[in-house]
Design an enzyme around this catalytic site. Structure first.
Site, short mmCIF file in Angstrom:
data_model
loop_
_atom_site.label_atom_id
_atom_site.label_comp_id
_atom_site.label_asym_id
_atom_site.label_seq_id
_atom_site.Cartn_x
_atom_site.Cartn_y
_atom_site.Cartn_z
N TYR A 1 0.81 -1.21 0.00
CA TYR A 1 0.00 0.00 0.00
C TYR A 1 0.85 1.27 0.00
CZ TYR A 1 -3.82 -3.20 1.07
OH TYR A 1 -4.73 -4.23 1.02
N ASP B 1 -1.85 -11.23 8.46
CA ASP B 1 -1.06 -12.32 7.89
C ASP B 1 0.39 -12.26 8.35
OD1 ASP B 1 -3.03 -13.58 5.98
OD2 ASP B 1 -3.09 -11.53 5.25
N HIS C 1 4.60 -6.38 -4.45
CA HIS C 1 3.17 -6.61 -4.66
C HIS C 1 2.38 -5.34 -4.40
CE1 HIS C 1 2.15 -6.91 -0.26
NE2 HIS C 1 3.41 -7.31 -0.19
N TYR D 1 -11.68 -0.79 -0.42
CA TYR D 1 -11.73 -0.47 1.01
C TYR D 1 -10.40 0.11 1.49
CZ TYR D 1 -8.75 -3.98 3.35
OH TYR D 1 -7.68 -4.70 3.82
N ARG D 2 -9.37 0.01 0.68
CA ARG D 2 -8.01 0.38 1.08
C ARG D 2 -7.18 0.35 -0.19
NH1 ARG D 2 -4.73 -3.53 5.30
NH2 ARG D 2 -3.06 -2.12 5.93
#
Length: 633
Positions: free
Chosen positions: A165, A226, A465, A546-547
């Site tokens: 992110y 995670d 990622h 959502y993010r």
């Protein structure tokens, strides 16, 4: 004003000492409690293997050149350097670092706090000019006062492990990063009677778990994502999730201490009452509930947060089912929904695609397929067939809680329901090797942090990622529509498709991780182009993120356009009222203060440069001339 990005790709005359790539690969992994950001000793051996795998697949060369510190737009270099000297005088020389050395990417447990180690843009695009380390709330206030005085953008991070992110990167190039976690990392309270805690930004899920064990509080669990190395506060204010019944972290917080962009300190909820004894027990207090404006925003710097802890349920049992066909998705979701709402399926569980099952084995893509385009389905199924769990298309990971007799009743209901899908198989854990992914999910659903999830990032060299994460109802039609959209666009851009449905009580998140080689400009562009089209097309179907990643925040915010962007305009009003000089994390979550609005800072389809054309003046010279970004385009 012309963007300085391309003017500063030149050598600095300043001498510096940097680690070689070999030294970096062989460095000692920090551990708790010696380092607030360290790994617990029970995971050290696993972390060492994970680090080795990361560096075994790394081909990206080290850029050893010295750099001049990036200067944010709106301030001259000599004025900025003088201002940093002033800040050093306030905080101490050792607590202000100028970012003028080569950018070192590191890895998850030894990550940078100056940039995004998994950058999808040019590595010099989203970088900090300096990093400061406050030791208490008063020093955070001093930094905020300094930023307002000199009109310097500041970007707070808790620990900077928001990987996928944007990591530690600031949205505005040249911002001064406030690394809160380095010196503000105390667990201020754990209450064994109320099942609550109060933490500072530098407390990780690893650290909180270790503290519970050290104090003998086995009757309490911490819910963990995670990977457990992230900040409890950072993950919660970004509305991250975990995998026990307490998996909605934002819903499990109670009470915050916040430094506002103008320097005032507030405590939310019961914290507003002097001498209160319920700050971590009752989140609301009296009057408007203000906590929400400090999540996924740039309205304040959270310096303390209360969290509720899960009671030990008196037993638990993980289970896993596999299903053979892609078309099983819709009926599976229809089976899951009533079981989840009734909390027969109790935890935030995962329905993962076979592609993820293969990637999480930790082996590079090249071991399975060296051709162009996505790995063919036949090859994925062949690889899955050779794995301990066998061939499948979907794998469901869940957990049942409580004493044995209660678990048996719930598990029987789950079993009879899942076996309505032809070919459904329940996996016997006794048949799996000790390092199988199943046992990582077992730990996480029991509140025990792990590091296993890193394995799938090794799918590509220089594995990085970035996520597509829309929200939908728990309905088979919605799951099918999102799966088809994701699959079609991944095929269009020649990208392997890794979908997982994360099922909440009445909604589900489709989490699609795009794994890319950050040293390959073509792969980075394909990944970002794919993501932008995914966001655009999903919004047309009524699905919102959502993010999201820093570079997608403007686009995602722009999809929430009901009533001519009323919510966005409301956020801008809040921003201007709370942060009149637009100094705090400008652009985060698509919220720009008036000094930046109307100057081209927004990123989106066709505009991937992070900078705009200058900034406006401070509060004394601001007029109302800017056009709200929500009405543009």
């Amino acid at each position: 004003m012309t963007s300085p990005l391309h003017q500063e790709h030149r050598l600095s005359q300043r001498e510096g000492i940097t680690m070689s790539a070999t030294d970096e690969a062989q460095s000692q992994i920090p551990t708790l409690p010696a380092s607030h950001s360290g790994i617990p000793t029970y995971l050290l051996e696993k972390a060492q293997r994970a680090k080795q795998a990361v560096f075994d697949t790394r081909t990206k060369g080290r850029n050893e050149r010295q750099r001049l510190p990036v200067v944010p737009q709106g301030i001259e270099r000599h004025v900025f350097i003088k201002a940093l000297v002033e800040l050093k005088d306030e905080l101490g020389e050792e607590n202000v670092e100028i970012n003028d050395k080569p950018l070192v990417d590191g890895w998850y447990m030894e990550h940078p706090n100056t940039h995004d180690m998994m950058t999808i843009l040019d590595e010099e695009e989203l970088v900090a000019s300096a990093v400061v380390y406050p030791g208490n709330v008063e020093e955070v206030q001093k930094i905020v006062a300094w930023a307002n005085k000199h009109l310097v953008p500041i970007f707070p991070i808790s620990m900077g492990r928001n990987l996928g992110y944007g990591g530690a990167a600031p949205r505005v190039r040249g911002s001064v990063t406030i690394d809160l976690g380095r010196r503000m990392n105390k667990i201020l309270d754990i209450n064994p009677e109320d099942y609550t805690c109060l933490v500072e930004p530098g407390v990780s899920f690893y650290g909180l778990y270790e503290a519970l064990k050290e104090r003998g509080y086995d009757h309490m669990w911490v819910d963990t994502p995670d990977l457990g190395g992230g900040s409890v506060i950072g993950n919660t204010v970004d509305r991250g999730v975990g995998y026990t019944p307490y998996g909605d972290h934002w819903a499990c917080h109670s009470g915050m201490e916040v430094v506002l962009p103008t320097g005032e300190v507030i405590r939310t909820g019961m914290g507003g009452l002097p001498g209160n004894n319920t700050w971590q027990c009752f989140p609301y207090g009296f009057g408007p509930y203000s906590d929400g404006i400090f999540s996924q925003s740039n309205f304040g710097i959270v310096t303390k947060m209360g969290m509720t802890l899960m009671p030990n349920p008196g037993g638990y049992e993980s289970f896993m089912y596999t299903f053979p066909r892609e078309e099983d998705l819709a009926p599976l979701i229809e089976i899951i929904r009533p079981l989840r709402i009734a909390q027969i399926l109790e935890n935030v569980a995962q329905l993962r695609h076979v592609a993820q099952s293969v990637a999480v084995l930790g082996r590079p893509r090249s071991e399975f397929y060296t051709g162009s385009g996505p790995v063919p389905s036949s090859i994925l199924h062949e690889a899955a067939a050779k794995s301990p769990i066998g061939d499948h298309t979907w794998a469901y990971y869940g957990m049942s809680y409580g004493p044995p007799e209660i678990r048996a009743h719930k598990l029987a209901l789950v079993d009879s329901s899942f076996r309505k899908i032809p070919g459904a198989r329940k996996i016997d854990p006794a048949t799996l090797p000790a390092d199988d992914y199943f046992f990582s999910r077992d730990k996480i659903a029991a509140g025990i942090p792990d590091i296993h999830e890193l394995r799938w990032v090794n799918w590509t060299p220089n594995g990085s990622h970035i996520a597509f994460s829309p929200v939908s109802p728990i309905r088979g039609t919605d799951a099918t529509a999102l799966f088809k959209l994701g699959k079609d666009l991944h095929d269009k851009y020649n990208i392997d498709f890794f979908p997982a449905f994360i099922v909440g009580l009445r909604e589900m998140h489709l989490i699609v991780e795009i794994v890319f080689d950050r040293a390959n400009p073509t792969k980075k562009k394909e990944s970002l182009d794919c993501l932008r089209e995914l966001v655009h097309e999903a919004a047309k179907l009524g699905y919102g993120e959502y993010r999201t990643h820093l570079v997608l925040m403007d686009q995602v915010a722009g999809t929430y356009r009901w009533n001519e962007g009323a919510m966005g305009k409301f956020n801008e009003k809040l921003k201007d009222a709370l942060d009149p000089n637009s100094i705090l994390a400008p652009g985060r979550c698509g919220i720009w203060g008036r000094r930046y609005r109307g100057r081209g800072w927004e990123m989106g389809i066709g505009k991937e440069e992070s900078e705009g054309d200058g900034v406006g003046g401070g509060i004394s010279s601001i007029g109302d001339r800017s056009v709200p970004s929500w009405l543009q385009g």
